[in-house]
Design an enzyme around this catalytic site. Structure first.
Site, PDB file in Angstrom:
ATOM      1  N   ASN A   9      71.363   4.731  26.594  1.00  8.32           N
ATOM      2  CA  ASN A   9      70.129   5.405  26.170  1.00  8.32           C
ATOM      3  C   ASN A   9      69.852   6.522  27.169  1.00  8.32           C
ATOM      4  O   ASN A   9      69.465   6.259  28.305  1.00  8.32           O
ATOM      5  CB  ASN A   9      68.985   4.376  26.161  1.00  8.32           C
ATOM      6  CG  ASN A   9      67.637   5.004  25.859  1.00  8.32           C
ATOM      7  OD1 ASN A   9      67.561   6.183  25.499  1.00  8.32           O
ATOM      8  ND2 ASN A   9      66.589   4.215  26.003  1.00  8.32           N
ATOM      9  N   LYS A  11      67.525   8.645  26.998  1.00  9.26           N
ATOM     10  CA  LYS A  11      66.088   8.932  27.078  1.00  9.26           C
ATOM     11  C   LYS A  11      65.861  10.450  26.996  1.00  9.26           C
ATOM     12  O   LYS A  11      66.601  11.132  26.300  1.00  9.26           O
ATOM     13  CB  LYS A  11      65.497   8.304  28.342  1.00  9.26           C
ATOM     14  CG  LYS A  11      65.845   6.806  28.437  1.00  9.26           C
ATOM     15  CD  LYS A  11      65.117   6.076  29.521  1.00  9.26           C
ATOM     16  CE  LYS A  11      65.508   4.603  29.492  1.00  9.26           C
ATOM     17  NZ  LYS A  11      64.799   3.789  30.465  1.00  9.26           N
ATOM     18  N   HIS A  93      61.401   0.676  21.837  1.00  9.14           N
ATOM     19  CA  HIS A  93      61.592   0.707  23.286  1.00  9.14           C
ATOM     20  C   HIS A  93      60.233   0.646  23.981  1.00  9.14           C
ATOM     21  O   HIS A  93      59.259   1.234  23.493  1.00  9.14           O
ATOM     22  CB  HIS A  93      62.346   1.982  23.687  1.00  9.14           C
ATOM     23  CG  HIS A  93      62.854   1.936  25.091  1.00  9.14           C
ATOM     24  ND1 HIS A  93      62.035   2.121  26.176  1.00  9.14           N
ATOM     25  CD2 HIS A  93      64.087   1.676  25.592  1.00  9.14           C
ATOM     26  CE1 HIS A  93      62.754   2.000  27.283  1.00  9.14           C
ATOM     27  NE2 HIS A  93      63.995   1.720  26.959  1.00  9.14           N
ATOM     28  N   GLU A  95      59.106   2.160  26.423  1.00  8.33           N
ATOM     29  CA  GLU A  95      58.543   3.477  26.753  1.00  8.33           C
ATOM     30  C   GLU A  95      57.825   4.083  25.548  1.00  8.33           C
ATOM     31  O   GLU A  95      56.813   4.770  25.704  1.00  8.33           O
ATOM     32  CB  GLU A  95      59.652   4.397  27.295  1.00  8.33           C
ATOM     33  CG  GLU A  95      60.067   3.958  28.699  1.00  8.33           C
ATOM     34  CD  GLU A  95      61.499   4.298  29.081  1.00  8.33           C
ATOM     35  OE1 GLU A  95      62.155   5.088  28.367  1.00  8.33           O
ATOM     36  OE2 GLU A  95      61.963   3.746  30.098  1.00  8.33           O
ATOM     37  N   GLU A 163      64.720  -6.141  27.120  1.00 11.12           N
ATOM     38  CA  GLU A 163      64.546  -5.227  28.254  1.00 11.12           C
ATOM     39  C   GLU A 163      63.224  -5.543  28.949  1.00 11.12           C
ATOM     40  O   GLU A 163      62.165  -5.047  28.522  1.00 11.12           O
ATOM     41  CB  GLU A 163      64.520  -3.776  27.767  1.00 11.12           C
ATOM     42  CG  GLU A 163      65.811  -3.320  27.127  1.00 11.12           C
ATOM     43  CD  GLU A 163      65.976  -1.815  27.220  1.00 11.12           C
ATOM     44  OE1 GLU A 163      67.050  -1.389  27.662  1.00 11.12           O
ATOM     45  OE2 GLU A 163      65.042  -1.070  26.889  1.00 11.12           O
ATOM     46  N   GLY A 169      64.685   0.950  35.178  1.00 17.52           N
ATOM     47  CA  GLY A 169      64.636   2.055  36.132  1.00 17.52           C
ATOM     48  C   GLY A 169      64.166   1.669  37.525  1.00 17.52           C
ATOM     49  O   GLY A 169      63.856   2.539  38.334  1.00 17.52           O
ATOM     50  N   SER A 209      68.228  -1.760  34.453  1.00 17.82           N
ATOM     51  CA  SER A 209      68.960  -1.615  35.715  1.00 17.82           C
ATOM     52  C   SER A 209      70.366  -2.216  35.670  1.00 17.82           C
ATOM     53  O   SER A 209      70.839  -2.767  36.664  1.00 17.82           O
ATOM     54  CB  SER A 209      68.156  -2.206  36.882  1.00 17.82           C
ATOM     55  OG  SER A 209      66.941  -1.484  37.061  1.00 17.82           O
TER      56      SER A 209
HETATM   57  P1  13P Z   1      67.784   1.702  33.149  1.00 14.48           P
HETATM   58  O1  13P Z   1      69.207   1.242  32.885  1.00 14.48           O
HETATM   59  O2  13P Z   1      67.705   3.101  33.681  1.00 14.48           O
HETATM   60  O3  13P Z   1      67.003   0.693  33.929  1.00 14.48           O
HETATM   61  O4  13P Z   1      67.073   1.808  31.699  1.00 14.48           O
HETATM   62  C1  13P Z   1      67.149   0.719  30.836  1.00 14.48           C
HETATM   63  C2  13P Z   1      66.601   1.121  29.517  1.00 14.48           C
HETATM   64  O5  13P Z   1      65.410   1.313  29.360  1.00 14.48           O
HETATM   65  C3  13P Z   1      67.556   1.321  28.420  1.00 14.48           C
HETATM   66  O6  13P Z   1      66.912   1.471  27.188  1.00 14.48           O
END
Ligand code: 13P
Length: 249
Positions: A9, A11, A93, A95, A163, A169, A209
């Site tokens: 992803n 983002k 997601h 976010e 997640e 992150g 992560s």
């Molecule tokens: P990270 O791997 O950067 O922690 O992000 C995970 C994520 O949100 C994937 O959708």
């Protein structure tokens, strides 16, 4: 036997100058032991899909609107994503749930739209740190699953991604036991909603992560069928060892 999936992803990262990362992954994987998916920003979908054509890498999107078309300025419908070459779309997601106040009901409608467009829906769920510390993790993820999973879902058109919000992150990851507990509960819940055969076949990804140095340990956990990777999917040199770890898990 569930075919494992390494999904990236990107983002809100990436411009045309990052497309060689996808070309490098595609060139390195004419065929692969696992499914490989990259979800770049919508601006790059069509070019990414062209670059990945004929390789084991498929391209996905990061969101869609629940309607197939209409007066929704700035939104993108699932059939448009498919037309641009996407084969999958990430939905729900954390976010988007946080930045755009997306409810599970909206996520369910988007997931149904993805299915109608022939896209694989990657449905995300996970608890916040406060919810985990309050021992609410299982209640939160099972409620998100119940409310976000439309009855059009099957093991073929849907993948779940657990997640934990606090692991995204941050460099933090849950313990193996914590991941195994949630994934086991999710599989049991899918069996309740869709029946045991679908539950047995549906792929459950872990996200948060995932890095080259922890991937093998995460992939060894029961009921983990792959990963949804953020930061470490941006560069082929970081994502390739994660794909390799999944292939030998
Ligand atoms: P990270 O791997 O950067 O922690 O992000 C995970 C994520 O949100 C994937 O959708």
């Amino acid at each position: 036997m569930r075919r494992r999936l390494a999904a990236g992803n990107w983002k809100m990262n990436g411009t045309r100058q990052n497309l060689p990362e996808i070309a490098a992954l595609a060139a390195a994987h004419p065929v692969a032991a696992v499914d490989i998916l990259i979800c770049p920003p919508a601006t790059l979908l069509a070019q990414a899909a062209t670059l990945a054509e004929g390789s084991a890498v498929t391209i996905g999107a990061q969101d869609c609107h629940p309607a197939p078309s209409g007066a929704h300025t700035g939104d993108i419908a699932a059939p448009m994503l498919a037309d641009a070459g996407a084969r999958a779309v990430i939905l729900g997601h954390s976010e988007r749930r946080a930045d755009h106040a997306e409810t599970s009901a909206l996520v369910a409608a988007k997931t149904r739209a993805a299915h109608d467009a022939g896209l694989l829906a990657i449905l995300c769920l996970g608890e916040t740190l406060a919810q985990r510390e309050d021992a609410q993790t299982i209640a939160v993820v099972t409620e998100q699953l119940r409310a976000s999973l439309p009855d059009s879902a099957t093991a073929t058109n849907t993948v779940l991604a657990y997640e934990p919000v606090w692991a995204i992150g941050t460099g933090l990851t849950p313990s193996a036991a914590q991941i195994a507990e949630v994934h086991g509960v999710l599989r049991a819940c899918i069996a309740e909603h869709l029946g045991a055969p679908e539950a047995d076949q549906m792929r459950l990804l872990y996200g948060g992560s995932v890095k080259p140095d922890n991937a093998a340990a995460i992939f060894a956990i029961a009921d983990v069928d792959g990963a949804l990777v953020g930061g470490a999917s941006l560069r082929a040199r970081d994502f390739a060892p994660i794909i390799a770890a999944l292939g030998s898990a």
